[in-house]
Design a protein around this motif. Sequence first.
Motif, short mmCIF file in Angstrom:
data_model
loop_
_atom_site.label_atom_id
_atom_site.label_comp_id
_atom_site.label_asym_id
_atom_site.label_seq_id
_atom_site.Cartn_x
_atom_site.Cartn_y
_atom_site.Cartn_z
N ALA A 1 -1.85 10.57 -16.47
CA ALA A 1 -2.91 10.13 -17.89
C ALA A 1 -4.16 10.70 -17.82
O ALA A 1 -5.23 10.84 -19.17
CB ALA A 1 -3.52 8.68 -17.71
N GLY A 2 -4.57 11.90 -17.05
CA GLY A 2 -6.13 13.00 -17.04
C GLY A 2 -7.43 13.07 -16.49
O GLY A 2 -7.67 13.21 -16.85
N VAL A 3 -6.83 11.52 -15.62
CA VAL A 3 -7.80 11.39 -14.44
C VAL A 3 -7.95 12.30 -13.90
O VAL A 3 -6.95 12.40 -12.83
CB VAL A 3 -7.67 10.25 -14.12
N PRO A 4 -9.13 12.99 -13.22
CA PRO A 4 -8.72 14.15 -11.95
C PRO A 4 -8.35 13.51 -10.90
O PRO A 4 -9.11 12.20 -10.03
CB PRO A 4 -10.90 14.24 -12.03
N PHE A 5 -8.10 14.22 -9.82
CA PHE A 5 -7.80 13.35 -8.64
C PHE A 5 -8.59 12.79 -7.71
O PHE A 5 -8.12 11.90 -7.55
CB PHE A 5 -6.43 15.10 -8.25
N ARG A 6 -9.78 13.47 -7.50
CA ARG A 6 -10.79 13.29 -6.83
C ARG A 6 -10.47 11.62 -7.15
O ARG A 6 -10.91 11.05 -6.55
CB ARG A 6 -11.50 14.20 -6.64
N ASP A 7 -11.11 12.18 -8.62
CA ASP A 7 -11.56 10.28 -9.44
C ASP A 7 -9.81 9.24 -8.93
O ASP A 7 -10.74 7.48 -8.51
CB ASP A 7 -11.70 10.28 -10.46
N ALA A 8 -9.42 9.79 -9.21
CA ALA A 8 -8.28 9.23 -9.11
C ALA A 8 -7.95 8.24 -7.82
O ALA A 8 -7.80 7.51 -7.83
CB ALA A 8 -6.96 9.56 -9.80
N TYR A 9 -8.02 9.42 -6.40
CA TYR A 9 -7.68 8.74 -5.73
C TYR A 9 -8.81 7.88 -4.85
O TYR A 9 -8.86 7.35 -4.34
CB TYR A 9 -8.11 10.33 -4.33
N ARG A 10 -10.68 8.52 -5.39
CA ARG A 10 -11.42 7.07 -4.92
C ARG A 10 -11.20 5.86 -5.47
O ARG A 10 -11.00 5.05 -5.34
CB ARG A 10 -12.71 7.92 -5.68
N GLN A 11 -10.61 5.69 -7.33
CA GLN A 11 -9.77 4.89 -7.52
C GLN A 11 -9.36 3.69 -7.23
O GLN A 11 -9.47 2.47 -6.52
CB GLN A 11 -9.83 5.43 -8.84
N VAL A 12 -8.34 4.17 -6.37
CA VAL A 12 -6.84 3.36 -5.63
C VAL A 12 -7.61 2.76 -4.34
O VAL A 12 -7.32 1.88 -4.04
CB VAL A 12 -6.23 4.24 -5.81
N GLY A 13 -8.23 3.96 -4.70
CA GLY A 13 -9.01 4.02 -2.50
C GLY A 13 -9.90 2.25 -2.43
O GLY A 13 -9.61 2.13 -1.78
N MET A 14 -10.51 2.60 -2.92
CA MET A 14 -11.82 1.33 -3.49
C MET A 14 -11.22 0.35 -3.29
O MET A 14 -11.35 -0.72 -3.42
CB MET A 14 -12.48 1.85 -4.83
N TYR B 1 0.96 -0.83 -0.41
CA TYR B 1 0.09 -0.32 0.23
C TYR B 1 0.70 1.04 0.17
O TYR B 1 0.49 2.25 0.11
CB TYR B 1 -1.27 0.33 1.50
N ILE B 2 1.77 1.47 -0.07
CA ILE B 2 2.80 1.86 0.69
C ILE B 2 3.04 2.99 -1.52
O ILE B 2 3.57 4.15 -1.24
CB ILE B 2 4.26 1.85 0.64
N PHE B 3 2.20 2.41 -2.07
CA PHE B 3 2.71 2.66 -3.59
C PHE B 3 1.08 3.16 -3.71
O PHE B 3 1.07 3.74 -5.21
CB PHE B 3 2.98 1.46 -4.54
N THR B 4 0.47 3.63 -3.16
CA THR B 4 -0.68 3.74 -3.18
C THR B 4 -1.22 5.22 -3.79
O THR B 4 -1.56 5.44 -5.47
CB THR B 4 -1.90 4.04 -2.08
N VAL B 5 -0.42 6.13 -3.74
CA VAL B 5 -0.26 7.66 -3.45
C VAL B 5 0.88 7.64 -5.18
O VAL B 5 0.05 8.62 -5.96
CB VAL B 5 0.94 8.58 -2.77
N GLU B 6 2.10 6.85 -5.48
CA GLU B 6 1.86 6.48 -6.79
C GLU B 6 1.28 6.82 -7.91
O GLU B 6 1.29 6.96 -8.81
CB GLU B 6 4.03 5.57 -6.57
N ASP B 7 0.20 5.36 -7.56
CA ASP B 7 -0.77 5.02 -8.76
C ASP B 7 -1.58 6.12 -8.38
O ASP B 7 -2.48 5.99 -10.20
CB ASP B 7 -1.25 3.63 -8.42
N VAL B 8 -2.11 7.11 -7.60
CA VAL B 8 -3.01 7.77 -7.69
C VAL B 8 -2.16 8.95 -8.58
O VAL B 8 -3.03 9.67 -9.79
CB VAL B 8 -3.52 8.78 -6.34
N ASN B 9 -1.08 9.07 -8.64
CA ASN B 9 -0.34 10.27 -9.53
C ASN B 9 -0.36 9.76 -10.48
O ASN B 9 -0.59 10.49 -11.78
CB ASN B 9 0.66 10.85 -8.90
N ARG B 10 0.19 8.86 -11.32
CA ARG B 10 0.34 7.68 -12.76
C ARG B 10 -0.84 8.50 -13.36
O ARG B 10 -1.67 8.38 -14.39
CB ARG B 10 0.19 6.66 -12.27
N LEU B 11 -2.41 7.83 -12.42
CA LEU B 11 -3.58 8.26 -13.04
C LEU B 11 -3.81 10.17 -13.41
O LEU B 11 -4.51 10.39 -14.98
CB LEU B 11 -4.86 7.88 -12.67
N VAL B 12 -3.40 10.80 -12.45
CA VAL B 12 -3.21 11.89 -12.62
C VAL B 12 -2.96 12.82 -13.89
O VAL B 12 -3.36 13.66 -14.98
CB VAL B 12 -3.33 12.35 -11.21
#
Length: 445
Positions: free
Chosen positions: A391-404, A378-389
């Motif tokens: 790629a064009g995903v809004p930050f709040r959506d990327a955060y929710r996607q990885v969180g789910m 789980y230490i890499f969650t922020v890295e993967d959120v940022n990677r989605l951002v």
Amino acid sequence: VGSEMCIRDRLYNMAKQLWNKGFEPDRQIEDFTVGADRELDLRLAAYDVEGSKAHIKMLTKIGLLTQDELDRLLPALDEIAATIARGEFRIDDGVEDVHSQVELMLTERLGDIGKKIHSGRSRNDQVLVDLKLFFRDELKHIAEAVNRLFVRLQYLSEQHSDKLMPGYTHLQVAMPSSFGLWFGAYAESLTDDMQMVLAAYRIANQNPLGSAAGYGSSFPLDREMTTELLGFDRPHYNVVAAQMSRGKTERAVASAIAAVASTLGHLAMDVCMWMCNNFGFVSFPDELTTGSSIMPHKKNPDVFEIMRGKCNRLQSLPNELTILTANLPLGYNRDLQLMKDIMFPATTELIECLDMADFMLSHINVRDYILDDSRYDYIFTVEDVNRLVVAGVPFRDAYRQVGMAVQNKTYNPTREVSHTHTGSIGNLANDRIAAKMNEILAEIR
């Protein structure tokens, strides 16, 4: 034996004559007020001679000593300095302090000429000069020890720059860090502490000689001359302010010591934690650890535990000095003598801790591939959120996607870390941190 006793009696009688006012102080009172000063003053002996040499050169310039007297006093003071350098200097029984001992030795060798060196000064400004010179040198030694550890930390930061480790907040696994960041963080933290050392050095590097008991002298003393001879930046101009610097200088030095000790104690705590089997991030050769009387497997971090304890104790210095000096009236008060008991051991202890940290870190073993362990997924969650951002995903959506994905236990980390901004894992900026340290060191000369 009889001859030695006669010499001691003669020295004691001479010492009494230096300060004779027609009565002899009660011995019990003398013992209580002098305390451990004789032993502590040995560390001031070389500085007392240095200050006396500058003072008598100035007295000669203003006509209170003749050139012939100066030519006899200087070699005698040099002989005393050589005795100090050889470790043979002692403060005799019955002699109150280092100042009296130096004057006594001069008087014994040169007669009344030796008594003339005290003209135009008091023991108040005499001890102030000794302490300023002492603390100036001690701060230089502390700066050198800090720099040795700083260089070690920077070397380790570069050596292990690519080795990832967990970063923590609230002692919970948070984001990727690296040993490069960890070692480098303590290196840069020491540059902040060195600002405190530099500030203390600047306060110590002012000349109080000529302030006498705190109210100056009717002699036309050349204070600029002694300032230059002793290598001070400038005088304490106001003679009352000069006397008030007793205590203020010590508090400044104590704050510098406490700042360095805080960083070093924090580092020691990290090492103790990283050595624990539950972490296992670092280790040391067996001979640098200690064992248990009952548990054969133990390799205890006793060095860093003692270091942590000593550094915690050193952080109490400013408070102790503040309480000691808080309600003193203007002018010299004998309470100030007690600061030597507090400060003299502290400078030595801090340097010993810094050098021990440098020695231990020269033998540190750093574990590789820590983040490959699944407990750190789980230490890499922020890295993967940022990677989605990216790629064009809004930050709040990327955060929710990885969180789910984390909540549903379907999260699968990419384990890719790409940090490039200044001061991050991929751009440690150690060269710029070194420049900060070098700028400070250049001012402590």
